[in-house]
Motif scaffolding. Sequence first.
Motif: not given
Length: 289
Positions: A1-18
Motif C-alpha cells: 500500500m502506497t503512502d498516498e493510498s493509506s493516507r486516503e484510507d485515513d481520510v475516508v475513515d475520518a469522513v465516515v466517522e464524522t
Amino acid sequence: MTDESSREDDVVDAVVETLCAAAPSIRAGLPGRRVYEEGTNPSGERQLEADTYADELLLKRLRPLDGVGEYASEERADVIDIGEGVSVALDPLDGSTNLKPNNVMGTLYSVYDEPLPTGGENLLAAGYILYGPVTTLVAARDGVVSEYILESGIKRPLREELTLPDDPAIFSFGGRVNHWFDEFEAFASETERTEGMKLRYGGSMIGDVNQILHYGGVFAYPAQTDAPSGKLRQQFEGFPIGYIIECAGGRSSDGEQSLLSGTPDGIHDRVPVYIGNDSLVESLEARLG
Ligand code: FBP
C-alpha cells in the motif's frame, strides 16, 4: 500500500466517522423541521427545512477535516472548495419526503479521488446512514460492505462482508407506472408474477435498497417516457448505490452498462437506476437493450 493510498484510507475513515458522529444531531433535528422552505433545490424539488439543516450541519462538520478538498450536495448548486484532497458528495436526506408520514430516510455519501463532477470509476468509498426504527450505517469500500448499528454516533458491527442473498425475494419499482417504457413494464410484470417475489417500496431509495441487501431482489427507479434519464442523481445517488450493490456481489445498471461506468457532465445530472441480484439485472438489461 502506497503512502498516498493509506493516507486516503485515513481520510475516508475520518469522513465516515464524522458523518456517524453527526447522525444523532440530524435525527434530533428532524421533528422541528418538517415544513417546506421557499424555493427549490438545483433539481427543482421543494426543500424541507430538514434538507438544508442536514446539508449545512454536514458541511460544517466536514469542512475542518484534513485531506478533504471538495464538498458537494444534492441540496446546493455548486461544488464547494474546502481544502486539499478527496471529494465528498452527499444526499444529506435521501427520501426526505418520508419525514412528514414518518417513514425511513437517511444520509447517502460517496467519496472520490478526483474533483467533481467525476465518473463512478473514481469512487473510493460509499455508504449510507439509515434513520429507521434504529440508526444503522452501511459502508462499502475496497469490494467489502459492512453494516453497523449506530448508538450515539458510535458504530457497533452488525454484519461484516455482507453479500446479497442468492435467492431474491423483493422487487421495488419507482416512478409512475403509466410513464414506464413497455420493455420495463414487461420486466416488472414478469417479476411481480415470479414465485417467491414480493413488493417492497417505501419511497426512500436507501430504505428500499437496504431491503434488497437483506433479502435479495431488484430495485429500479427507471427511465420514464416523460423523464428518459429517470429521477435519481448520478453523482449523489446512482454512483454510491451502484458501488454498494456491486461490492455486495450484485449488479448495477443504467439500462445499458454498470452505473459505475458513467461520467456526468454536471453534478445534478440524473440517471436511470437498476440494481439487484446479477441474474435479475442481467435479464432486465437484455429486455431494455
Ligand atoms: P430525495 O433525495 O430528494 O429524497 O429524492 C430521491 C427519492 O426520494 C428516492 O429516495 C426515492 O427512491 C425516490 O426519490 C422516490 O420518488 P417517488 O416519490 O417518485 O416515488
